[in-house]
Scaffold this active site. Sequence first.
Site, PDB file in Angstrom:
ATOM      1  N   ASP A  21      -5.590  44.019 106.888  1.00  0.00           N
ATOM      2  CA  ASP A  21      -5.526  43.956 108.360  1.00  0.00           C
ATOM      3  C   ASP A  21      -4.344  44.804 108.838  1.00  0.00           C
ATOM      4  OD1 ASP A  21      -5.844  43.231 111.004  1.00  0.00           O
ATOM      5  OD2 ASP A  21      -4.985  41.227 110.765  1.00  0.00           O
ATOM      6  N   ALA A  46       2.268  48.458 102.140  1.00  0.00           N
ATOM      7  CA  ALA A  46       0.960  48.048 101.616  1.00  0.00           C
ATOM      8  C   ALA A  46       0.432  49.026 100.566  1.00  0.00           C
ATOM      9  CB  ALA A  46      -0.034  47.918 102.766  1.00  0.00           C
ATOM     10  N   CYS A  56      -7.747  47.464 114.372  1.00  0.00           N
ATOM     11  CA  CYS A  56      -7.460  47.293 115.804  1.00  0.00           C
ATOM     12  C   CYS A  56      -7.295  48.655 116.460  1.00  0.00           C
ATOM     13  CB  CYS A  56      -6.230  46.408 116.011  1.00  0.00           C
ATOM     14  SG  CYS A  56      -4.762  46.994 115.162  1.00  0.00           S
TER      15      CYS A  56
HETATM   16  C1  LIG Z   1      -2.698  43.711 112.630  1.00  0.00           C
HETATM   17  S1  LIG Z   1      -1.181  43.073 112.013  1.00  0.00           S
HETATM   18  C2  LIG Z   1      -1.678  41.901 110.817  1.00  0.00           C
HETATM   19  C3  LIG Z   1      -1.706  40.521 111.369  1.00  0.00           C
HETATM   20  C4  LIG Z   1      -1.932  39.453 110.305  1.00  0.00           C
HETATM   21  N1  LIG Z   1      -3.249  39.596 109.710  1.00  0.00           N
HETATM   22  C5  LIG Z   1      -1.786  38.065 110.929  1.00  0.00           C
HETATM   23  O1  LIG Z   1      -2.788  37.367 111.047  1.00  0.00           O
HETATM   24  O2  LIG Z   1      -0.670  37.732 111.281  1.00  0.00           O
HETATM   25  C6  LIG Z   1      -0.599  44.388 111.030  1.00  0.00           C
HETATM   26  C7  LIG Z   1       0.674  44.048 110.239  1.00  0.00           C
HETATM   27  O3  LIG Z   1       0.929  45.085 109.280  1.00  0.00           O
HETATM   28  C8  LIG Z   1       2.309  45.274 109.168  1.00  0.00           C
HETATM   29  N2  LIG Z   1       2.519  46.638 108.616  1.00  0.00           N
HETATM   30  C9  LIG Z   1       2.641  47.797 109.287  1.00  0.00           C
HETATM   31  N3  LIG Z   1       2.769  48.830 108.434  1.00  0.00           N
HETATM   32  C10 LIG Z   1       2.730  48.298 107.177  1.00  0.00           C
HETATM   33  C11 LIG Z   1       2.831  48.850 105.870  1.00  0.00           C
HETATM   34  N4  LIG Z   1       2.966  50.169 105.674  1.00  0.00           N
HETATM   35  N5  LIG Z   1       2.749  48.013 104.822  1.00  0.00           N
HETATM   36  C12 LIG Z   1       2.598  46.676 105.005  1.00  0.00           C
HETATM   37  N6  LIG Z   1       2.482  46.092 106.216  1.00  0.00           N
HETATM   38  C13 LIG Z   1       2.561  46.897 107.289  1.00  0.00           C
HETATM   39  C14 LIG Z   1       2.817  45.080 110.580  1.00  0.00           C
HETATM   40  O4  LIG Z   1       4.172  44.733 110.565  1.00  0.00           O
HETATM   41  C15 LIG Z   1       1.927  43.941 111.084  1.00  0.00           C
HETATM   42  O5  LIG Z   1       2.534  42.703 110.811  1.00  0.00           O
END
Ligand SMILES: C[S@@+](CC[C@H](N)C(=O)[O-])C[C@H]1O[C@@H](n2cnc3c(N)ncnc32)[C@H](O)[C@@H]1O
Length: 131
Positions: free
Chosen positions: A35, A15, A75
Amino acid sequence: LNGVAERLQVIQGDAFDALKQLAQDKRRFGVVVIDPPALIKRKKDHAEGSLAYRRLAEAGLKLVPQGGILIMCSCSHHLSAIELLELMQRAAARLGRRLLVLKTLAQSPDHPILASMPETAYLKGFLTLVD
Ligand SMILES: C[S@@+](CC[C@H](N)C(=O)[O-])C[C@H]1O[C@@H](n2cnc3c(N)ncnc32)[C@H](O)[C@@H]1O
Protein backbone atom coordinates in the site's frame (compact mmCIF):
# COMPACT_ATOMS: atom_id res chain seq x y z
CA LEU A 1 -2.04 -0.97 22.78
CA ASN A 2 -3.66 -4.17 21.53
CA GLY A 3 -1.37 -6.35 23.60
CA VAL A 4 0.07 -8.20 20.62
CA ALA A 5 3.65 -6.90 20.81
CA GLU A 6 5.03 -10.36 21.53
CA ARG A 7 3.42 -11.75 18.40
CA LEU A 8 4.69 -9.04 16.06
CA GLN A 9 7.97 -8.30 14.41
CA VAL A 10 8.15 -4.77 13.04
CA ILE A 11 10.69 -3.93 10.36
CA GLN A 12 11.18 -0.31 9.37
CA GLY A 13 12.95 0.51 6.12
CA ASP A 14 12.65 1.50 2.52
CA ALA A 15 10.12 -0.89 1.02
CA PHE A 16 12.25 -1.74 -2.02
CA ASP A 17 15.25 -2.68 0.15
CA ALA A 18 13.25 -4.36 2.93
CA LEU A 19 11.26 -6.56 0.53
CA LYS A 20 14.43 -7.56 -1.30
CA GLN A 21 16.13 -8.46 1.98
CA LEU A 22 13.14 -10.53 3.10
CA ALA A 23 13.23 -12.47 -0.18
CA GLN A 24 16.99 -13.03 0.16
CA ASP A 25 16.36 -14.33 3.68
CA LYS A 26 13.80 -16.71 2.14
CA ARG A 27 11.01 -15.35 4.31
CA ARG A 28 7.45 -16.14 3.18
CA PHE A 29 4.14 -14.65 4.31
CA GLY A 30 0.60 -15.89 3.84
CA VAL A 31 -0.61 -12.34 3.26
CA VAL A 32 1.38 -9.46 1.79
CA VAL A 33 -0.16 -5.99 1.57
CA ILE A 34 1.50 -3.42 -0.66
CA ASP A 35 0.00 0.00 0.00
CA PRO A 36 2.50 2.60 -1.17
CA PRO A 37 2.09 6.36 -1.24
CA ALA A 38 1.03 7.83 -4.61
CA LEU A 39 3.89 6.87 -6.91
CA ILE A 40 2.44 8.82 -9.84
CA LYS A 41 1.81 12.35 -8.70
CA ARG A 42 1.74 13.98 -12.12
CA LYS A 43 0.56 12.62 -15.44
CA LYS A 44 4.03 12.93 -16.90
CA ASP A 45 5.36 10.54 -14.22
CA HIS A 46 3.06 7.75 -15.41
CA ALA A 47 5.70 5.52 -17.01
CA GLU A 48 8.24 5.85 -14.20
CA GLY A 49 5.60 5.48 -11.49
CA SER A 50 4.01 2.45 -13.16
CA LEU A 51 7.41 0.79 -13.22
CA ALA A 52 7.78 1.45 -9.48
CA TYR A 53 4.36 -0.14 -8.81
CA ARG A 54 5.31 -3.14 -10.94
CA ARG A 55 8.63 -3.54 -9.14
CA LEU A 56 6.88 -3.39 -5.77
CA ALA A 57 4.30 -5.95 -6.88
CA GLU A 58 7.09 -8.24 -8.03
CA ALA A 59 9.05 -7.80 -4.79
CA GLY A 60 5.91 -8.52 -2.75
CA LEU A 61 4.98 -11.55 -4.84
CA LYS A 62 8.35 -13.14 -4.17
CA LEU A 63 7.33 -13.36 -0.50
CA VAL A 64 3.96 -15.05 -1.11
CA PRO A 65 3.83 -18.85 -1.26
CA GLN A 66 1.39 -20.69 -3.51
CA GLY A 67 -2.09 -20.23 -2.04
CA GLY A 68 -1.14 -17.00 -0.28
CA ILE A 69 -2.72 -13.59 -0.66
CA LEU A 70 -1.29 -10.48 -2.30
CA ILE A 71 -3.17 -7.24 -1.74
CA MET A 72 -2.02 -4.23 -3.68
CA CYS A 73 -3.44 -0.73 -3.47
CA SER A 74 -2.87 2.56 -5.21
CA CYS A 75 -3.88 6.08 -4.28
CA SER A 76 -2.53 7.57 -7.51
CA HIS A 77 -5.29 9.35 -9.36
CA HIS A 78 -3.25 8.94 -12.55
CA LEU A 79 -3.25 5.12 -12.30
CA SER A 80 -6.59 3.51 -13.08
CA ALA A 81 -7.79 0.32 -11.42
CA ILE A 82 -7.37 -1.63 -14.63
CA GLU A 83 -3.83 -0.31 -15.05
CA LEU A 84 -3.03 -1.40 -11.49
CA LEU A 85 -4.36 -4.87 -12.23
CA GLU A 86 -2.39 -4.99 -15.50
CA LEU A 87 0.87 -4.19 -13.79
CA MET A 88 0.18 -6.72 -11.03
CA GLN A 89 -0.43 -9.25 -13.80
CA ARG A 90 2.81 -8.21 -15.52
CA ALA A 91 4.70 -8.72 -12.26
CA ALA A 92 3.11 -12.16 -11.82
CA ALA A 93 3.88 -13.16 -15.42
CA ARG A 94 7.53 -12.18 -15.00
CA LEU A 95 7.74 -14.59 -12.04
CA GLY A 96 5.68 -17.35 -13.66
CA ARG A 97 2.91 -16.86 -11.09
CA ARG A 98 -0.85 -16.55 -11.55
CA LEU A 99 -3.19 -14.18 -9.74
CA LEU A 100 -6.85 -14.81 -9.10
CA VAL A 101 -8.73 -11.66 -8.09
CA LEU A 102 -10.89 -12.51 -5.07
CA LYS A 103 -11.97 -8.97 -4.35
CA THR A 104 -11.82 -5.60 -6.04
CA LEU A 105 -11.21 -2.86 -3.50
CA ALA A 106 -12.33 0.74 -3.65
CA GLN A 107 -12.65 3.66 -1.31
CA SER A 108 -14.97 3.41 1.65
CA PRO A 109 -17.85 5.79 2.48
CA ASP A 110 -15.56 8.03 4.54
CA HIS A 111 -13.85 8.91 1.24
CA PRO A 112 -16.92 9.86 -0.78
CA ILE A 113 -16.54 10.44 -4.50
CA LEU A 114 -17.78 13.78 -5.72
CA ALA A 115 -19.61 12.95 -8.92
CA SER A 116 -18.57 16.24 -10.48
CA MET A 117 -14.88 15.62 -9.68
CA PRO A 118 -13.63 12.31 -11.15
CA GLU A 119 -10.25 12.88 -9.47
CA THR A 120 -11.90 12.22 -6.07
CA ALA A 121 -12.20 8.55 -7.12
CA TYR A 122 -8.57 7.63 -6.59
CA LEU A 123 -8.31 4.74 -4.10
CA LYS A 124 -8.25 1.29 -5.65
CA GLY A 125 -6.85 -2.13 -4.96
CA PHE A 126 -7.05 -5.85 -5.60
CA LEU A 127 -7.04 -8.77 -3.21
CA THR A 128 -5.60 -11.70 -5.08
CA LEU A 129 -4.96 -15.37 -4.48
CA VAL A 130 -1.48 -16.26 -5.68
CA ASP A 131 -0.88 -19.48 -7.57
C1 LIG B 1 -0.87 4.78 1.63
S1 LIG B 1 0.11 4.85 3.08
C2 LIG B 1 -0.09 3.27 3.79
C3 LIG B 1 -1.14 3.26 4.85
C4 LIG B 1 -1.21 1.96 5.63
N1 LIG B 1 -1.61 0.86 4.76
C5 LIG B 1 -2.19 2.10 6.79
O1 LIG B 1 -3.25 1.47 6.74
O2 LIG B 1 -1.87 2.83 7.70
C6 LIG B 1 1.73 4.76 2.44
C7 LIG B 1 2.82 4.65 3.52
O3 LIG B 1 4.07 4.33 2.90
C8 LIG B 1 5.10 5.00 3.58
N2 LIG B 1 6.25 5.09 2.65
C9 LIG B 1 6.53 6.05 1.76
N3 LIG B 1 7.64 5.75 1.06
C10 LIG B 1 8.08 4.55 1.54
C11 LIG B 1 9.20 3.72 1.24
N4 LIG B 1 10.07 4.05 0.28
N5 LIG B 1 9.33 2.58 1.92
C12 LIG B 1 8.45 2.23 2.89
N6 LIG B 1 7.36 2.96 3.21
C13 LIG B 1 7.19 4.12 2.55
C14 LIG B 1 4.48 6.33 3.96
O4 LIG B 1 5.16 6.89 5.05
C15 LIG B 1 3.05 5.93 4.30
O5 LIG B 1 2.95 5.63 5.67
